[in-house]
Design an enzyme around this catalytic site. Sequence first.
Site, mmCIF file in Angstrom:
data_model
loop_
_atom_site.group_PDB
_atom_site.id
_atom_site.type_symbol
_atom_site.label_atom_id
_atom_site.label_comp_id
_atom_site.label_asym_id
_atom_site.label_seq_id
_atom_site.Cartn_x
_atom_site.Cartn_y
_atom_site.Cartn_z
ATOM 1 N N SER A 61 -38.875 19.629 -56.859
ATOM 2 C CA SER A 61 -40.250 19.909 -57.325
ATOM 3 C C SER A 61 -40.784 21.026 -56.945
ATOM 4 O O SER A 61 -40.608 21.534 -55.775
ATOM 5 C CB SER A 61 -41.113 18.754 -57.257
HETATM 6 N N1 SAM Z 1 -38.630 15.014 -55.138
HETATM 7 C C1 SAM Z 1 -37.358 15.557 -55.263
HETATM 8 C C2 SAM Z 1 -37.290 16.925 -54.619
HETATM 9 O O1 SAM Z 1 -38.054 17.379 -53.842
HETATM 10 O O2 SAM Z 1 -36.109 17.317 -54.544
HETATM 11 C C3 SAM Z 1 -37.384 15.944 -56.707
HETATM 12 C C4 SAM Z 1 -36.731 14.836 -57.623
HETATM 13 S S1 SAM Z 1 -36.111 15.217 -59.149
HETATM 14 C C5 SAM Z 1 -37.455 15.936 -59.994
HETATM 15 C C6 SAM Z 1 -36.119 13.600 -59.776
HETATM 16 C C7 SAM Z 1 -35.261 12.832 -59.347
HETATM 17 O O3 SAM Z 1 -34.949 11.446 -59.876
HETATM 18 C C8 SAM Z 1 -33.373 13.302 -59.680
HETATM 19 O O4 SAM Z 1 -32.786 13.397 -58.596
HETATM 20 C C9 SAM Z 1 -32.798 12.076 -60.514
HETATM 21 O O5 SAM Z 1 -31.614 12.127 -60.490
HETATM 22 C C10 SAM Z 1 -33.760 10.892 -60.007
HETATM 23 N N2 SAM Z 1 -33.888 9.719 -60.860
HETATM 24 C C11 SAM Z 1 -33.884 9.592 -62.094
HETATM 25 N N3 SAM Z 1 -33.957 8.500 -62.796
HETATM 26 C C12 SAM Z 1 -33.819 7.906 -61.504
HETATM 27 C C13 SAM Z 1 -33.652 6.349 -61.313
HETATM 28 N N4 SAM Z 1 -33.639 5.423 -62.175
HETATM 29 N N5 SAM Z 1 -33.634 5.763 -59.935
HETATM 30 C C14 SAM Z 1 -33.304 6.855 -58.928
HETATM 31 N N6 SAM Z 1 -33.432 7.996 -58.941
HETATM 32 C C15 SAM Z 1 -33.673 8.481 -60.412
#
Ligand code: SAM
Length: 215
Positions: A61
Amino acid sequence: MDFSRAINRMVDEQIVSRGIKDLRVIEVMREISRHLFVEEALRSQAYNDYPLPIGHGQTISQPYMVALMTEGLELRGHERVLEIGTGSGYQTAILAKLAEKIYSIERISDLASTARKILDELNCFNVEIKIFDGTYGWKEKSPFDAIMVTAGAPEIPQPLVDQLAVGGRMVIPVGEAGLQDLFQVVRNKEGLIKKNLGGCRFVKLIGKYGWEDKD
Ligand code: SAM
């Protein structure tokens, strides 16, 4: 390469000047190196004002968004926190320095294992990571004092509401697939108080109480 000037500039110009006030959040954003969480070729961009790809169609992010979401949890140091979407582990590392215990769920195992490695190198041993659909939450470890969802949801998943302690805070992007509003949700005895923290653009929260997995 010495990134310390770039880190301080990022914090001053993207975070403090945009109104983040929590001094603990500001301090930890100076302490944790974002470049460690991206691949070598992207390191020179690590302190720029935008998300970066981390593989599997996912992103680390934008630094300001990390600070805003973290501030919204109002952490004081004693909390048990649930994070949905470990991703690169950058946000997780920030949380690990500001709260007592972090339970983080990621659905893509490759991302979870890379994040685990970096978090161990940074001595973030108060983080437990599970590979699962985070829209179910982590019932055995609930209730949580704070919940952070780092992917965009069509609506707030009910299991997460149920697992939030009374007095607890959740920060979650809610809206359409490509455009959401970031909400701080506070649970009190009467119900939920929602505050809109502004527009944002997150990848999809995919799962039972999120978006359908179409791939
Ligand atoms: N905060 C993270 C970082 O600093 O790198 C960024 C996260 S990224 C924007 C969103 C993450 O949510 C992705 O890695 C994706 O695989 C995960 N994600 C999406 N749906 C999910 C779910 N139902 N359960 C767990 N993880 C999920």
